[in-house]
Design a protein around this motif. Sequence first.
Motif, PDB file in Angstrom:
ATOM      1  N   ASP A   1       0.824  -1.208   0.000  1.00  0.00           N
ATOM      2  CA  ASP A   1       0.000   0.000   0.000  1.00  0.00           C
ATOM      3  C   ASP A   1       0.857   1.257   0.000  1.00  0.00           C
ATOM      4  O   ASP A   1       0.548   2.235  -0.673  1.00  0.00           O
ATOM      5  CB  ASP A   1      -0.933   0.008   1.215  1.00  0.00           C
ATOM      6  N   PHE A   2       1.916   1.201   0.763  1.00  0.00           N
ATOM      7  CA  PHE A   2       2.788   2.363   0.846  1.00  0.00           C
ATOM      8  C   PHE A   2       3.424   2.672  -0.515  1.00  0.00           C
ATOM      9  O   PHE A   2       3.407   3.818  -0.981  1.00  0.00           O
ATOM     10  CB  PHE A   2       3.869   2.125   1.900  1.00  0.00           C
ATOM     11  N   LEU A   3       3.954   1.654  -1.167  1.00  0.00           N
ATOM     12  CA  LEU A   3       4.620   1.857  -2.460  1.00  0.00           C
ATOM     13  C   LEU A   3       3.614   2.234  -3.545  1.00  0.00           C
ATOM     14  O   LEU A   3       3.909   3.057  -4.419  1.00  0.00           O
ATOM     15  CB  LEU A   3       5.399   0.598  -2.861  1.00  0.00           C
TER      16      LEU A   3
ATOM     17  N   ARG B   1      11.128  -7.332  -2.907  1.00  0.00           N
ATOM     18  CA  ARG B   1      12.365  -6.852  -3.540  1.00  0.00           C
ATOM     19  C   ARG B   1      12.337  -5.334  -3.713  1.00  0.00           C
ATOM     20  O   ARG B   1      13.330  -4.646  -3.492  1.00  0.00           O
ATOM     21  CB  ARG B   1      12.566  -7.543  -4.889  1.00  0.00           C
ATOM     22  N   LEU B   2      11.172  -4.807  -4.092  1.00  0.00           N
ATOM     23  CA  LEU B   2      11.062  -3.352  -4.261  1.00  0.00           C
ATOM     24  C   LEU B   2      11.193  -2.632  -2.925  1.00  0.00           C
ATOM     25  O   LEU B   2      11.838  -1.579  -2.829  1.00  0.00           O
ATOM     26  CB  LEU B   2       9.727  -2.993  -4.916  1.00  0.00           C
TER      27      LEU B   2
ATOM     28  N   TRP C   1      14.411   0.615   0.762  1.00  0.00           N
ATOM     29  CA  TRP C   1      15.181   0.718   2.005  1.00  0.00           C
ATOM     30  C   TRP C   1      16.592   1.242   1.752  1.00  0.00           C
ATOM     31  O   TRP C   1      17.078   2.150   2.422  1.00  0.00           O
ATOM     32  CB  TRP C   1      15.232  -0.666   2.665  1.00  0.00           C
ATOM     33  N   PHE C   2      17.262   0.651   0.757  1.00  0.00           N
ATOM     34  CA  PHE C   2      18.661   1.009   0.498  1.00  0.00           C
ATOM     35  C   PHE C   2      18.831   2.286  -0.322  1.00  0.00           C
ATOM     36  O   PHE C   2      19.951   2.703  -0.591  1.00  0.00           O
ATOM     37  CB  PHE C   2      19.391  -0.160  -0.174  1.00  0.00           C
ATOM     38  N   SER C   3      17.736   2.900  -0.725  1.00  0.00           N
ATOM     39  CA  SER C   3      17.839   4.149  -1.487  1.00  0.00           C
ATOM     40  C   SER C   3      17.056   5.260  -0.781  1.00  0.00           C
ATOM     41  O   SER C   3      17.658   6.130  -0.147  1.00  0.00           O
ATOM     42  CB  SER C   3      17.330   3.937  -2.913  1.00  0.00           C
ATOM     43  N   VAL C   4      15.744   5.215  -0.847  1.00  0.00           N
ATOM     44  CA  VAL C   4      14.927   6.288  -0.268  1.00  0.00           C
ATOM     45  C   VAL C   4      15.193   6.438   1.233  1.00  0.00           C
ATOM     46  O   VAL C   4      15.172   7.534   1.766  1.00  0.00           O
ATOM     47  CB  VAL C   4      13.427   6.050  -0.534  1.00  0.00           C
TER      48      VAL C   4
END
Length: 317
Positions: free
Chosen positions: A137-139, A204-205, A210-213
């Motif tokens: 939902d968040f994505l 995976r997304l 996590w590792f970017s935004v």
Amino acid sequence: KVAWFPRNIKDLDCSVAQTLDAGDELESDHPGFNDKVYRARRDQLTDIALKFRQGQEIPRIDYTPDEIKTWGTVYSRMQDLWAKHACDEFKAILPLLENNCGYAVDNIPQAQDISDFLKQCTGFTLRPVTGLLSSRDFLNGLAFRVFFSTQYLRHHTMPLYTPEPDICHELMGHAPMFADPDFADFSHEIGLASLGASDEEIERLATCYWFSVEFGVCMQHGEKKAYGAGLLSSFGELEYACSPTRPAGGEMAFPEYRPWDPYQAAKQKYPITTYQPVYYVAESLSDAKERMRDFYEDMKKPFHARYHPYQQTISVD
Ligand code: H2B
Ligand code: FE
């Protein structure tokens, strides 16, 4: 079978209503768990988010002196660190937020003002939410250039710690970056990729996110600079991630840096309660975006989702 996903920005009302379960109940290890006043205040703010419908003005909140003090403690501690370790994009946007949206040590900015500002910059808007949403939902919200943003504050006894997203994290860490066009496109790509994705793909997304935004670092002027909100809103971890000092007595581990590669990052395990052992370093925000786009285009989805900004709808082909 393809998972349900929002097709119209108004469908985000359903995403929020469907999944708010853990959000409004505090965990027993939360510093505010036994504080009746804190919990009552949380309920007030939660109520605003629950009643909100897409398209409405976000109600203005009268923050208490205690809340403003907590915000101010974080803001003033972060200012020096941002000067040293935030990426150029963040440093360029912050003064605009101070001039246009009321960012200051002694003032908590209002979500509607920031939302209006971001909309003019990149089309991003904020939407109030009561607490953690599912990754899906968040994505999905990002596909509509909507960022779900909490409005409560962390507990005043621990101003530099929060076990969950709070307004300091959202407005200091996330909001400024959404004013940057490359970063906005980057976030939008992750959002589009998440529409109707399988549970494995969502995982995976969410890991790429996590590792970017949240914890992304990029190279600028030959130095590591933070663009991730988890770093930009963390007093301790920002310095640790961007210019760690080698431990003398081994009290703090030294992070590992890897070039930003969504295919690799998507598989990496990560802790959520300690500093990150691994950071992914992009060459620039546009490099981060290009690589994310390649990853998205490679995903084996049965359709291609497209966003129509005038109608605020998604079509598939
Ligand atoms: N929900 C809310 N309300 N805020 C977030 O920042 C958030 C979330 N992050 N759900 C998501 C999960 C993130 O950790 C990834 C996409 O799973
Ligand atoms: Fe966050």
